[in-house]
Design a protein around this motif. Structure first.
Motif, mmCIF file in Angstrom:
data_model
loop_
_atom_site.group_PDB
_atom_site.id
_atom_site.type_symbol
_atom_site.label_atom_id
_atom_site.label_comp_id
_atom_site.label_asym_id
_atom_site.label_seq_id
_atom_site.Cartn_x
_atom_site.Cartn_y
_atom_site.Cartn_z
ATOM 1 N N GLU A 48 0.843 -1.194 0.000
ATOM 2 C CA GLU A 48 0.000 0.000 0.000
ATOM 3 C C GLU A 48 0.877 1.243 0.000
ATOM 4 O OE1 GLU A 48 -2.484 -0.223 3.422
ATOM 5 O OE2 GLU A 48 -3.689 -1.896 2.654
ATOM 6 N N GLY A 49 0.297 2.345 -0.421
ATOM 7 C CA GLY A 49 0.938 3.644 -0.335
ATOM 8 C C GLY A 49 2.255 3.725 -1.079
ATOM 9 N N ASP A 50 3.279 4.297 -0.372
ATOM 10 C CA ASP A 50 4.592 4.507 -0.975
ATOM 11 C C ASP A 50 5.251 3.192 -1.377
ATOM 12 O OD1 ASP A 50 4.273 7.194 -0.634
ATOM 13 O OD2 ASP A 50 5.482 7.319 1.199
ATOM 14 N N ALA A 51 5.024 2.149 -0.564
ATOM 15 C CA ALA A 51 5.644 0.857 -0.870
ATOM 16 C C ALA A 51 5.148 0.344 -2.218
ATOM 17 C CB ALA A 51 5.335 -0.148 0.234
ATOM 18 N N ARG A 52 3.848 0.495 -2.447
ATOM 19 C CA ARG A 52 3.304 0.018 -3.723
ATOM 20 C C ARG A 52 3.792 0.882 -4.888
ATOM 21 N NH1 ARG A 52 -2.784 -2.194 -4.684
ATOM 22 N NH2 ARG A 52 -2.554 -2.703 -6.904
ATOM 23 N N ALA A 53 3.925 2.181 -4.636
ATOM 24 C CA ALA A 53 4.416 3.069 -5.695
ATOM 25 C C ALA A 53 5.858 2.726 -6.066
ATOM 26 C CB ALA A 53 4.314 4.528 -5.232
ATOM 27 N N ARG A 54 6.667 2.406 -5.047
ATOM 28 C CA ARG A 54 8.056 2.031 -5.335
ATOM 29 C C ARG A 54 8.109 0.728 -6.129
ATOM 30 N NH1 ARG A 54 8.808 3.266 0.102
ATOM 31 N NH2 ARG A 54 9.169 1.056 0.576
ATOM 32 N N PHE A 55 7.233 -0.213 -5.768
ATOM 33 C CA PHE A 55 7.235 -1.497 -6.478
ATOM 34 C C PHE A 55 6.818 -1.304 -7.932
ATOM 35 C CE2 PHE A 55 5.503 -5.554 -7.846
ATOM 36 C CZ PHE A 55 6.487 -6.429 -7.422
ATOM 37 N N GLU A 56 5.782 -0.484 -8.166
ATOM 38 C CA GLU A 56 5.326 -0.251 -9.529
ATOM 39 C C GLU A 56 6.391 0.477 -10.342
ATOM 40 O OE1 GLU A 56 1.673 1.813 -8.953
ATOM 41 O OE2 GLU A 56 0.495 -0.029 -8.635
ATOM 42 N N ASN A 57 7.133 1.345 -9.674
ATOM 43 C CA ASN A 57 8.239 2.021 -10.363
ATOM 44 C C ASN A 57 9.308 1.004 -10.777
ATOM 45 O OD1 ASN A 57 9.649 4.497 -11.211
ATOM 46 N ND2 ASN A 57 11.107 3.942 -9.590
ATOM 47 N N CYS A 58 9.570 0.015 -9.912
ATOM 48 C CA CYS A 58 10.535 -1.041 -10.249
ATOM 49 C C CYS A 58 10.017 -1.896 -11.406
ATOM 50 C CB CYS A 58 10.812 -1.918 -9.027
ATOM 51 S SG CYS A 58 11.921 -1.150 -7.808
ATOM 52 N N GLU A 59 8.692 -2.055 -11.480
ATOM 53 C CA GLU A 59 8.138 -2.824 -12.599
ATOM 54 C C GLU A 59 8.363 -2.105 -13.923
ATOM 55 O OE1 GLU A 59 4.504 -5.591 -11.109
ATOM 56 O OE2 GLU A 59 4.102 -3.438 -11.110
ATOM 57 N N LEU A 60 8.366 -0.778 -13.867
ATOM 58 C CA LEU A 60 8.625 -0.002 -15.078
ATOM 59 C C LEU A 60 10.089 -0.093 -15.498
ATOM 60 C CD1 LEU A 60 6.534 3.212 -14.293
ATOM 61 C CD2 LEU A 60 5.948 1.358 -15.869
ATOM 62 N N ILE A 61 10.966 -0.204 -14.483
ATOM 63 C CA ILE A 61 12.405 -0.254 -14.756
ATOM 64 C C ILE A 61 12.838 -1.653 -15.176
ATOM 65 C CG2 ILE A 61 14.703 0.031 -13.732
ATOM 66 C CD1 ILE A 61 13.482 2.130 -11.880
ATOM 67 N N GLY A 62 12.349 -2.650 -14.470
ATOM 68 C CA GLY A 62 12.781 -4.021 -14.704
ATOM 69 C C GLY A 62 12.267 -4.586 -16.013
ATOM 70 N N LYS A 63 13.080 -5.439 -16.613
ATOM 71 C CA LYS A 63 12.688 -6.082 -17.865
ATOM 72 C C LYS A 63 11.961 -7.391 -17.616
ATOM 73 C CE LYS A 63 16.611 -4.171 -20.413
ATOM 74 N NZ LYS A 63 17.830 -4.471 -21.213
ATOM 75 N N SER A 64 11.914 -7.828 -16.361
ATOM 76 C CA SER A 64 11.255 -9.086 -16.017
ATOM 77 C C SER A 64 10.738 -8.972 -14.602
ATOM 78 C CB SER A 64 12.226 -10.260 -16.136
ATOM 79 O OG SER A 64 13.284 -10.112 -15.201
ATOM 80 N N ALA A 65 9.863 -9.907 -14.233
ATOM 81 C CA ALA A 65 9.331 -9.902 -12.875
ATOM 82 C C ALA A 65 10.458 -10.125 -11.859
ATOM 83 C CB ALA A 65 8.268 -10.989 -12.741
ATOM 84 N N ARG A 66 11.408 -10.936 -12.214
ATOM 85 C CA ARG A 66 12.532 -11.171 -11.309
ATOM 86 C C ARG A 66 13.321 -9.884 -11.070
ATOM 87 N NH1 ARG A 66 16.996 -15.948 -11.602
ATOM 88 N NH2 ARG A 66 18.469 -15.061 -10.103
ATOM 89 N N GLU A 67 13.595 -9.128 -12.119
ATOM 90 C CA GLU A 67 14.325 -7.878 -11.967
ATOM 91 C C GLU A 67 13.520 -6.862 -11.173
ATOM 92 O OE1 GLU A 67 15.688 -6.317 -15.635
ATOM 93 O OE2 GLU A 67 16.969 -8.036 -16.105
ATOM 94 N N SER A 68 12.197 -6.882 -11.319
ATOM 95 C CA SER A 68 11.347 -5.970 -10.540
ATOM 96 C C SER A 68 11.441 -6.275 -9.055
ATOM 97 C CB SER A 68 9.892 -6.071 -11.018
ATOM 98 O OG SER A 68 9.781 -5.734 -12.386
ATOM 99 N N LEU A 69 11.375 -7.571 -8.730
ATOM 100 C CA LEU A 69 11.501 -7.960 -7.320
ATOM 101 C C LEU A 69 12.877 -7.618 -6.777
ATOM 102 C CD1 LEU A 69 9.727 -11.432 -7.534
ATOM 103 C CD2 LEU A 69 8.881 -9.427 -6.278
ATOM 104 N N GLU A 70 13.899 -7.849 -7.581
ATOM 105 C CA GLU A 70 15.254 -7.548 -7.150
ATOM 106 C C GLU A 70 15.425 -6.054 -6.920
ATOM 107 O OE1 GLU A 70 19.847 -8.613 -8.553
ATOM 108 O OE2 GLU A 70 18.197 -8.717 -9.996
ATOM 109 N N CYS A 71 14.850 -5.243 -7.790
ATOM 110 C CA CYS A 71 14.906 -3.799 -7.643
ATOM 111 C C CYS A 71 14.243 -3.364 -6.351
ATOM 112 C CB CYS A 71 14.236 -3.140 -8.855
ATOM 113 S SG CYS A 71 13.901 -1.368 -8.688
#
Length: 280
Positions: free
Chosen positions: A253-276
């Motif tokens: 929720e909140g900032d945590a979710r925004a940071r995760f969605e930002n990582c999804e934009l950066i990462g080329k895969s789900a694994r890279e998003s989680l790592e980010c």
């Protein structure tokens, strides 16, 4: 005197003969039989194809027949030096004796005596050479005997055991069993991916996979004891991480979710998003 000296020289530097038996040329060779020692081990190659590898040590006993030869070695004084030395010594003694018995003038007697002494002195070198040096002559004699030599020749090789085998794989609490094909191999890659999806569902374990740490599994064939191997997490399909990432995003929720969605934009895969996200 000369006769006695010659006898002494022949006694001190006489002829000696010695014999030595040696191995000659190889006549024939024959095999007396083979002995195999097999060691079985479980093998998993980089593409996760598993099999039983046989490491075989083969030893062959070989009989080799060689001829037997005798080497006769004869040692004798150098007769040339001995004859020369005796001749010079004898000549010197004759000259010295003639100088003592001659009625000629004193000058002639002195010259003859000097020549005799010089010749006798010069005989020392060839006589000493006859005492110290040896003429060596070797003769090779075929005895007609045969020497049988037994040796063992060993070689190592390895090969895949090509026969249907029962196998069992354990990962955590998940287990799979089966039977290899006629070539004795089983492809485990997709099977291991399925087992990871079933057995690794906790966030802490998935974090380790994202960080690059592999996951262990135990493989056993019916002819080998269980052996432990490791599945490289980089070989896992991204679909495995995507399912977890989608569920994980819903819990944020909140900032945590925004940071995760930002990582999804950066990462080329789900694994890279989680790592980010987990590296922040």
């Amino acid at each position: 005197m000369v006769t006695g000296l010659v006898a002494l020289l022949l006694t001190q530097a006489g002829c000696t003969t010695s014999s030595e038996y040696v191995r000659g040329e190889r006549l024939r060779e024959s095999s007396l039989g083979e002995k195999h020692t097999d060691t079985l081990r479980t093998n998993v190659d980089p593409s996760y194809v598993a099999s039983v590898v046989v490491a075989r040590n083969t030893c062959t006993e070989v009989s080799t027949e060689f001829s037997r030869k005798r080497i006769d070695t004869k040692e004798s004084p150098p007769m040339g030096s001995l004859i020369l030395g005796v001749a010079m010594l004898g000549g010197g003694l004759v000259l010295m004796s003639q100088s003592g018995d001659s009625s000629d003038e004193e000058d002639d007697d002195g010259l003859t005596s000097a020549l005799g002494i010089g010749l006798s002195a010069a005989a020392i070198y060839p006589l000493v050479t006859a005492l110290t040096d040896k003429d060596v002559r070797q003769v090779e004699v075929a005895t007609g005997e045969v020497e049988d030599v037994r040796t063992e020749r060993c070689e190592d090789r390895s090969f895949t055991l090509k026969t249907p085998l029962q196998w069992s794989v354990v990962m955590g609490s998940t287990q799979r069993k089966g039977r290899t094909g006629s070539d004795g191999t089983v492809a485990l890659s997709s099977l291991l991916h399925e087992m990871v999806a079933e057995s690794v569902t906790e966030e802490a374990s998935i974090r380790q996979l994202v960080a690059g740490r592999g996951i262990g599994f135990q493989l056993e064939f019916e002819r080998t004891p269980a052996a432990t191997f490791r599945l490289d997490s980089r070989s896992l399909p991204d679909a495995y991480f995507r399912r977890f990432a989608e569920q994980y995003r819903q819990r944020l929720e909140g900032d945590a979710r925004a940071r995760f969605e930002n990582c999804e934009l950066i990462g080329k895969s789900a694994r890279e998003s989680l790592e980010c996200y987990w590296s922040q």
